[in-house]
Motif scaffolding. Structure first.
Motif, short mmCIF file in Angstrom:
data_model
loop_
_atom_site.label_atom_id
_atom_site.label_comp_id
_atom_site.label_asym_id
_atom_site.label_seq_id
_atom_site.Cartn_x
_atom_site.Cartn_y
_atom_site.Cartn_z
N THR A 129 0.28 -0.33 -5.12
CA THR A 129 -0.92 0.00 -5.18
C THR A 129 -0.94 1.28 -5.69
N GLU A 130 -0.28 2.14 -5.16
CA GLU A 130 -0.27 3.74 -5.53
C GLU A 130 0.90 4.21 -5.98
N THR A 172 5.63 3.72 -4.86
CA THR A 172 6.66 2.99 -4.22
C THR A 172 7.77 3.86 -4.30
N LYS A 209 2.16 -2.22 -10.97
CA LYS A 209 1.29 -1.49 -10.25
C LYS A 209 -0.16 -2.50 -10.04
N GLN A 210 -0.42 -3.04 -8.84
CA GLN A 210 -1.50 -4.00 -8.72
C GLN A 210 -2.43 -3.72 -7.95
N THR A 211 -3.73 -4.05 -8.13
CA THR A 211 -4.64 -3.81 -7.01
C THR A 211 -4.82 -5.17 -6.08
N LEU A 212 -5.38 -4.93 -4.98
CA LEU A 212 -5.21 -5.91 -3.78
C LEU A 212 -6.09 -7.18 -4.35
N THR A 227 -4.29 -7.46 5.37
CA THR A 227 -3.99 -6.78 3.86
C THR A 227 -2.88 -6.09 4.05
N ILE A 256 1.26 -5.81 1.30
CA ILE A 256 2.20 -6.29 -0.03
C ILE A 256 3.12 -7.23 1.04
N ALA A 264 0.10 -8.14 -3.81
CA ALA A 264 -0.75 -7.46 -3.00
C ALA A 264 -2.20 -8.10 -2.76
N LYS A 297 -5.45 -8.90 -0.02
CA LYS A 297 -6.49 -8.82 1.11
C LYS A 297 -6.52 -9.97 1.93
#
Length: 749
Positions: free
Chosen positions: A535-536, A538, A600-603, A668, A670, A707, A709
């Motif tokens: 998400t940010e 790694t 890079k993913q959003t949840l 929530t 990864i 990712a 939730k």
């Protein structure tokens, strides 16, 4: 001469990883101190026995010290004694006693002595550089094999292997106490053994222009040089580039003698009545159709309805019988396209005369007649498990390979046939290895649970098969066979389950294999995932599976090599990118190239759904699909399943399955998912492709991350079975936890 007290290593249930022995002996007692082997050490024989074994032992010591030991009949200290022990009755059993003053290997005969020497060999230092002397630990070993048949197979027809490689392979089989080498000498793609009565079998049948299997290998060689067609087996004749080769009878006699000195039987396979295109193309009278071509699945076989066919087969096997001392001869008998038999007037007449109702019974007629010929010449027939169809005599030996016909070895054992277990899963070593391959081989049980104790005695052992369609070089053969072979060695010799100890001992054997210049498969890099998300940011932090391994990577899509950037510290990643990673051992052995995708993913937000119930929907499509993404049409049936398994009702030879519903994600974060498929499958969660394990292939695990939730996340899994046995498994992990089955409580629809 011997120590009077020993510290008992509790049999083989608790192997001592300090003793780097594979397979681990049945009984071990450890002592204190060591025996020093130096130039003044002698090899002592009784009444001149075991001269062959003494010579092999001396050669091993010569490789370690650059010096040969004196062989004597004197019984002294500072000696390695090879002696007969009348109390040992198993021909492969031995005892090995190392004290501070001497080493004694005792056995019934030379076979047991040699097995003890190979144990001694594994206690010697693993380095390749000569030393002036070396020490061996004080130990007392009593050992014998659990199974009579401990075999390895090599297909030299699809791609050819040199005499030098066969001898090197035999040395490695001896190291791990295998006693059978099954050579697949003939097939559609090439005839590899000289038959003097039919010279065109090798003059013409041993050579071919590049075929579709070669083309696949050539394409793969762009990223891996081990797939390049071996130039030593390419010739130019009449302006054509031809691939192939064969063994003269003189060459094969030399290989057989080499194997015999190492107490290994070579089992020749002359595959018939199918897989005979290389013969039929040059002797067209052999088939009912006057030639051979590819049908829907297999090639036109030889015709079992003409006496000229049996004359040919008997003449071929007469030369094979004279050449190979083994009492076992393999006739193949698998994958026969019987269409031409059903269309032949000659076969119709024979079937009417003999009361044969089906072409399957006609195949049994051929096999049974050939078995009588084998028996007349003092040989025992082995065939693939298809020879069970429509009846065989209980004296034929059955080699079971069709994992999708689990009743075959049970039927054979209950019929009284001796059975050798070679199921494609997990014992086809031409299937691509993954991080589970060694585990699966080590935990393979040769004896089906449905057999009682008496019937189980008909399971005489197992072997792994290496088919060479996609193995064009000796380096690639090494990669596919090693280190999987070590797991099978322990399974068949020791027949115990101590996987952690085995892995600890295997870690030490990599340096032995490297010293022996074996191009083994470098162990998987632990914890790496092919499709990673964050998400940010790694970090790529690789734990090296072997000491001295150097890591290289590229970011531009090029193939990494020793000139690429070296990975010496954790790599921070904060954007979507593709990394190619390679490991190279100090001797230059290359690992797999790891294709690491970072996204890079959003949840993913959870779905809103009311009145959900337990389990996933599963739709069943009984048809053949090349890819799971091509599953179409109306399902024949729909089920609700409480785990990701193939429903028992899915019995078609080929089919597709579509699973759908929700994962009730508990927290929530990864998540990593591991999808094993045979044949292919695609996993999507929250509308995102997580694992793409598409295509027609053996059981391979692939992984990916997503990712998520907390809450209900849509899941879709499409899976295909193309024919020949399926496998489907789904596991998950989170925050570095060990992979585990997806809980049934997560599955909703």
């Amino acid at each position: 001469m011997f120590l009077t007290s020993w510290s008992a290593d509790l049999h083989a249930q608790q192997p001592d990883a300090k003793l780097p022995l594979i397979p681990y002996p049945q009984e071990v007692q450890t002592g204190t101190g060591s025996f020093k082997v130096s130039g003044s050490t002698t090899i002592s024989l009784t009444a001149g026995k075991f001269a062959n074994e003494a010579a092999l032992l001396n050669n091993l010591i010569l490789q370690k010290t650059d010096k040969s030991l004196k062989v004597t009949s004197a019984s002294t200290t500072n000696t390695i004694k090879l002696v007969t022990d009348a109390a040992i009755t198993n021909p492969e059993a031995y005892s090995l006693t190392i004290t501070r003053q001497a080493i004694v290997i005792a056995a019934k005969d030379g076979t047991g002595i040699f097995r003890g020497i190979e144990t001694l060999r594994q206690l010697m230092p693993f380095g390749s550089a000569p030393v002036a002397s070396f020490s061996l630990p004080v130990v007392k070993i009593s050992d014998k094999p659990a199974y009579e048949w401990r075999g390895m197979h090599l297909d030299v027809s699809r791609h050819f292997f040199s005499i030098a490689y066969l001898k090197r392979y035999l040395d490695l089989l001896a190291l791990y106490k295998f006693n059978k080498l099954h050579l697949h000498l003939t097939d559609d793609q090439g005839w590899r053994i000289e038959i003097k009565k039919y010279p065109k079998l090798t003059q013409l049948g041993a050579w071919r222009t590049f075929n579709n299997q070669d083309s696949v290998c050539i394409e793969k060689s762009k990223n891996n040089p081990d797939f390049a067609i071996d130039p030593q087996h390419i010739i130019v004749k009449n302006g054509k580039k031809l691939y192939g080769g064969f063994y003269t009878q003189a060459q094969m006699k030399d290989v057989i003698a080499y194997a015999a000195k190492r107490h290994i039987d070579i089992i020749p396979e002359i595959d018939m009545p199918g897989h005979m295109m290389a013969a039929i193309n040059n002797y067209p009278f052999l088939s009912c159709a006057g030639g051979s071509k590819w049908g829907e699945l297999f090639t036109t076989p030889i015709c079992p309805c003409n006496e000229s066919t049996f004359e040919f087969a008997q003449n071929v096997f007469d030369e094979i019988f004279a050449l190979f001392p083994s009492k076992y001869i393999h006739i193949g008998g698998d994958e026969v396209d019987r269409t031409s038999w059903g269309e032949s007037e000659t076969c119709k007449a024979l079937m009417a005369k003999e009361g044969i109702k089906t072409t399957a019974e006609l195949q049994s007629y051929f096999i049974n007649r050939m078995e009588k010929y084998f028996n007349k010449h003092g040989k025992k027939l082995i065939g693939w498990d298809e020879i069970l169809e429509d009846g065989i005599s209980p004296t034929a030996m059955v080699m079971y390979w069709r994992s999708w016909v689990p009743n075959a070895p049970i039927k054979a054992a209950k019929n009284g046939n001796k059975v050798i277990m070679t199921p494609g899963n997990p014992l086809y070593f031409d299937n691509e290895p993954d991080q589970n391959s060694i585990y699966n081989v080590y935990h393979f049980n040769p004896v089906p649970s449905q057999l009682n104790a008496q019937e189980a005695q008909n399971i005489i052992g197992a072997q792994a098969n290496t088919w060479s369609e996609r193995i064009p070089t000796e380096n690639r053969a090494d990669y596919m066979i090693f280190p999987r072979i070590t797991a099978l060695a322990e399974r068949l010799w020791t027949n115990t389950q101590d996987y952690d100890s085995y892995l600890a001992r295997l870690d030490k054997h990599y340096s032995l294999l490297e010293a022996l210049k074996v191009n083994f498969r470098v162990p998987d890099f632990p914890g790496l995932v092919q499709n990673n998300v964050f998400t940010e940011s790694t970090t790529l932090d690789v734990k090296k599976p072997l000491p001295g391994l150097k890591l290289y990577y590229t970011l531009d899509g090029s193939l990494p090599n020793q000139k690429s950037t070296q990975l010496t510290a954790p790599l921070n990643i904060n954007r979507t990118q593709h990394i190619r990673l390679l490991g190279i051992t100090p001797s230059g052995i290359r690992s797999d190239v790891y294709e690491l995708n970072y996204d890079k993913q959003t949840l993913a937000e959870p779905a809103t759904a009311n009145n959900v119930a337990a389990g996933l929907n599963c739709s069943y499509y009984p048809a053949f699909f090349k890819k799971s993404s091509l599953i179409t049409g109306t399902p024949a049936a729909q089920y609700v399943v409480n785990s990701v398994i193939v429903p028992a009702e899915a019995t078609a030879p080929s089919f597709g399955l579509k699973y759908s519903g929700y994962l009730d994600v508990p927290s929530t974060g990864i998540y990593t998912f591991y999808l094993t498929c045979d044949d292919g499958g695609i996993l999507k969660i929250a509308g995102r492709t997580v694992v793409d394990n598409e295509g027609m292939h053996s059981a391979i695990e692939k992984d990916g991350q997503v990712a998520l939730k907390q809450g209900l996340q849509p899941i879709a899994l499409d899976f295909i079975e193309g024919g020949g046995g399926f496998a489907l498994k789904l596991k998950y992990s989170k925050d570095g936890s060990a992979p585990a089955d997806v809980p049934s409580s997560w599955l909703k629809h």
